[in-house]
Design a protein around this motif. Structure first.
Motif, PDB file in Angstrom:
ATOM      1  N   LEU A   2       0.886  -0.943   0.000  1.00 59.64           N
ATOM      2  CA  LEU A   2       0.009  -0.035   0.229  1.00 59.64           C
ATOM      3  C   LEU A   2       0.655   1.389  -0.561  1.00 59.64           C
ATOM      4  CD1 LEU A   2      -2.325  -0.913   2.635  1.00 59.64           C
ATOM      5  CD2 LEU A   2      -2.765  -0.971   0.069  1.00 59.64           C
ATOM      6  N   ASP A   3      -0.340   2.120  -0.616  1.00 64.56           N
ATOM      7  CA  ASP A   3       0.923   3.446  -1.201  1.00 64.56           C
ATOM      8  C   ASP A   3       0.857   4.679   0.356  1.00 64.56           C
ATOM      9  OD1 ASP A   3      -1.324   4.108  -1.646  1.00 64.56           O
ATOM     10  OD2 ASP A   3      -0.948   5.442  -3.679  1.00 64.56           O
ATOM     11  N   LYS A   4       1.427   6.121   0.053  1.00 61.05           N
ATOM     12  CA  LYS A   4       1.294   6.185   2.123  1.00 61.05           C
ATOM     13  C   LYS A   4       0.127   7.293   1.047  1.00 61.05           C
ATOM     14  CE  LYS A   4       2.160   7.924   5.934  1.00 61.05           C
ATOM     15  NZ  LYS A   4       2.019   7.272   7.170  1.00 61.05           N
ATOM     16  N   ARG A   5      -1.046   6.862   1.270  1.00 63.84           N
ATOM     17  CA  ARG A   5      -2.012   8.160   1.356  1.00 63.84           C
ATOM     18  C   ARG A   5      -2.802   8.389   2.198  1.00 63.84           C
ATOM     19  NH1 ARG A   5      -7.018   6.831  -1.486  1.00 63.84           N
ATOM     20  NH2 ARG A   5      -6.190   4.676  -2.114  1.00 63.84           N
ATOM     21  N   ASP A   6      -3.980   9.375   2.066  1.00 60.22           N
ATOM     22  CA  ASP A   6      -4.808   8.891   3.273  1.00 60.22           C
ATOM     23  C   ASP A   6      -6.534   8.421   2.885  1.00 60.22           C
ATOM     24  OD1 ASP A   6      -4.557  11.277   4.645  1.00 60.22           O
ATOM     25  OD2 ASP A   6      -5.094  12.690   3.960  1.00 60.22           O
ATOM     26  N   PHE A   7      -6.257   7.341   3.587  1.00 64.32           N
ATOM     27  CA  PHE A   7      -7.391   6.590   2.854  1.00 64.32           C
ATOM     28  C   PHE A   7      -9.005   6.793   3.925  1.00 64.32           C
ATOM     29  CE2 PHE A   7      -4.060   4.054   2.237  1.00 64.32           C
ATOM     30  CZ  PHE A   7      -3.895   3.421   1.480  1.00 64.32           C
ATOM     31  N   SER A   8      -9.910   6.165   3.590  1.00 61.06           N
ATOM     32  CA  SER A   8     -10.844   6.511   4.220  1.00 61.06           C
ATOM     33  C   SER A   8     -11.135   5.492   4.780  1.00 61.06           C
ATOM     34  CB  SER A   8     -12.301   6.305   2.999  1.00 61.06           C
ATOM     35  OG  SER A   8     -12.881   5.064   2.519  1.00 61.06           O
ATOM     36  N   ARG A   9     -11.537   5.602   5.682  1.00 62.54           N
ATOM     37  CA  ARG A   9     -12.182   4.354   7.282  1.00 62.54           C
ATOM     38  C   ARG A   9     -13.616   3.376   6.261  1.00 62.54           C
ATOM     39  NH1 ARG A   9     -10.149   4.159  11.482  1.00 62.54           N
ATOM     40  NH2 ARG A   9     -10.095   1.921  10.412  1.00 62.54           N
ATOM     41  N   GLU A  10     -13.298   3.413   5.334  1.00 62.68           N
ATOM     42  CA  GLU A  10     -14.180   1.932   4.344  1.00 62.68           C
ATOM     43  C   GLU A  10     -13.072   1.599   4.327  1.00 62.68           C
ATOM     44  OE1 GLU A  10     -15.583   5.135   4.462  1.00 62.68           O
ATOM     45  OE2 GLU A  10     -17.350   5.086   5.632  1.00 62.68           O
ATOM     46  N   ILE A  34       0.976  -9.576  11.328  1.00 63.93           N
ATOM     47  CA  ILE A  34       1.121  -8.779  11.972  1.00 63.93           C
ATOM     48  C   ILE A  34       1.914  -7.437  11.824  1.00 63.93           C
ATOM     49  CG2 ILE A  34       3.450  -8.288  13.810  1.00 63.93           C
ATOM     50  CD1 ILE A  34       2.321 -11.042  15.179  1.00 63.93           C
ATOM     51  N   THR A  35       2.841  -8.352  10.893  1.00 61.51           N
ATOM     52  CA  THR A  35       3.519  -6.871   9.956  1.00 61.51           C
ATOM     53  C   THR A  35       2.442  -5.718   8.392  1.00 61.51           C
ATOM     54  OG1 THR A  35       5.279  -8.527   9.120  1.00 61.51           O
ATOM     55  CG2 THR A  35       4.674  -7.363   7.935  1.00 61.51           C
ATOM     56  N   ARG A  36       1.153  -6.856   7.902  1.00 63.77           N
ATOM     57  CA  ARG A  36       0.408  -6.154   7.354  1.00 63.77           C
ATOM     58  C   ARG A  36      -0.316  -5.505   8.131  1.00 63.77           C
ATOM     59  NH1 ARG A  36      -1.438 -10.687   2.914  1.00 63.77           N
ATOM     60  NH2 ARG A  36       0.478 -10.742   1.952  1.00 63.77           N
ATOM     61  N   TYR A  37      -0.421  -5.549   9.422  1.00 69.58           N
ATOM     62  CA  TYR A  37      -1.703  -5.522   9.969  1.00 69.58           C
ATOM     63  C   TYR A  37      -0.569  -4.267  10.387  1.00 69.58           C
ATOM     64  CZ  TYR A  37      -4.664  -3.736  14.363  1.00 69.58           C
ATOM     65  OH  TYR A  37      -5.518  -3.389  14.786  1.00 69.58           O
ATOM     66  N   ASN A  38       0.126  -4.145  10.711  1.00 66.84           N
ATOM     67  CA  ASN A  38       1.092  -2.849  11.615  1.00 66.84           C
ATOM     68  C   ASN A  38       1.450  -1.637  10.245  1.00 66.84           C
ATOM     69  OD1 ASN A  38       1.525  -3.773  14.725  1.00 66.84           O
ATOM     70  ND2 ASN A  38       3.909  -4.757  13.305  1.00 66.84           N
ATOM     71  N   THR A  39       1.385  -1.865   9.592  1.00 66.15           N
ATOM     72  CA  THR A  39       2.020  -1.251   8.074  1.00 66.15           C
ATOM     73  C   THR A  39       0.023  -1.113   7.959  1.00 66.15           C
ATOM     74  OG1 THR A  39       2.540  -2.638   6.775  1.00 66.15           O
ATOM     75  CG2 THR A  39       1.674  -1.333   5.546  1.00 66.15           C
ATOM     76  N   LEU A  40      -0.847  -1.393   7.880  1.00 64.93           N
ATOM     77  CA  LEU A  40      -2.010  -0.573   8.009  1.00 64.93           C
ATOM     78  C   LEU A  40      -2.366   0.246   8.530  1.00 64.93           C
ATOM     79  CD1 LEU A  40      -4.340  -3.284   7.161  1.00 64.93           C
ATOM     80  CD2 LEU A  40      -4.287  -1.421   5.537  1.00 64.93           C
ATOM     81  N   MET A  41      -2.062   0.060  10.307  1.00 62.25           N
ATOM     82  CA  MET A  41      -1.856   0.998  11.616  1.00 62.25           C
ATOM     83  C   MET A  41      -1.310   2.254  11.335  1.00 62.25           C
ATOM     84  SD  MET A  41      -3.563   0.498  14.019  1.00 62.25           S
ATOM     85  CE  MET A  41      -2.827   0.867  15.555  1.00 62.25           C
ATOM     86  N   LYS A  42      -0.201   2.173   9.949  1.00 68.40           N
ATOM     87  CA  LYS A  42       0.769   3.376  10.256  1.00 68.40           C
ATOM     88  C   LYS A  42      -0.354   4.040   9.028  1.00 68.40           C
ATOM     89  CE  LYS A  42       5.345   1.300  10.550  1.00 68.40           C
ATOM     90  NZ  LYS A  42       6.537   0.734  10.323  1.00 68.40           N
ATOM     91  N   LEU A  43      -0.494   3.922   7.794  1.00 72.86           N
ATOM     92  CA  LEU A  43      -1.554   4.665   7.556  1.00 72.86           C
ATOM     93  C   LEU A  43      -3.167   5.079   7.913  1.00 72.86           C
ATOM     94  CD1 LEU A  43      -1.637   1.887   4.061  1.00 72.86           C
ATOM     95  CD2 LEU A  43      -0.363   4.498   4.662  1.00 72.86           C
ATOM     96  N   GLU A  44      -3.143   4.813   9.256  1.00 67.71           N
ATOM     97  CA  GLU A  44      -4.341   5.725   9.696  1.00 67.71           C
ATOM     98  C   GLU A  44      -3.959   6.978   9.686  1.00 67.71           C
ATOM     99  OE1 GLU A  44      -7.535   4.035  12.402  1.00 67.71           O
ATOM    100  OE2 GLU A  44      -6.324   1.932  11.415  1.00 67.71           O
ATOM    101  N   ASN A  45      -4.757   8.408   9.989  1.00 67.21           N
ATOM    102  CA  ASN A  45      -3.937   8.940  10.171  1.00 67.21           C
ATOM    103  C   ASN A  45      -4.112   9.572  11.990  1.00 67.21           C
ATOM    104  OD1 ASN A  45      -3.864  10.216   7.720  1.00 67.21           O
ATOM    105  ND2 ASN A  45      -6.465  10.930   7.689  1.00 67.21           N
ATOM    106  N   GLN A  46      -5.400   9.007  12.736  1.00 66.32           N
ATOM    107  CA  GLN A  46      -5.627   8.632  13.626  1.00 66.32           C
ATOM    108  C   GLN A  46      -5.853   7.058  14.201  1.00 66.32           C
ATOM    109  OE1 GLN A  46      -8.017  11.887  14.551  1.00 66.32           O
ATOM    110  NE2 GLN A  46      -6.372  13.404  15.038  1.00 66.32           N
TER     111      GLN A  46
END
Length: 57
Positions: A2-10, A34-46
């Motif tokens: 995944l690239d670093k951009r603003d993702f919608s909540r959906e 775990i690795t992918r989950y942590n990557t997703l967490m980093k993409l979340e704004n808050q």
């Protein structure tokens, strides 16, 4: 990946759901989950929601 951009909540919810399904169906290992989950967490704004009012004691 995944690239670093603003993702919608959906979009993020769908990505978490797919990740969960992949793990439950043995398409990925627990370590990869775990690795992918942590990557997703980093993409979340808050990741834990907006700051809440609280009292300092």
């Amino acid at each position: 990946m995944l690239d670093k951009r603003d993702f919608s909540r959906e979009e993020l919810d769908a990505a978490y759901k797919k990740l969960e399904d992949d793990l439950m169906n043995d398409r990925i290992t627990p370590d990869e989950h775990i690795t992918r989950y942590n990557t997703l967490m980093k993409l979340e704004n808050q990741p834990f929601g907006p700051p809440q009012l609280h009292e300092h004691i």
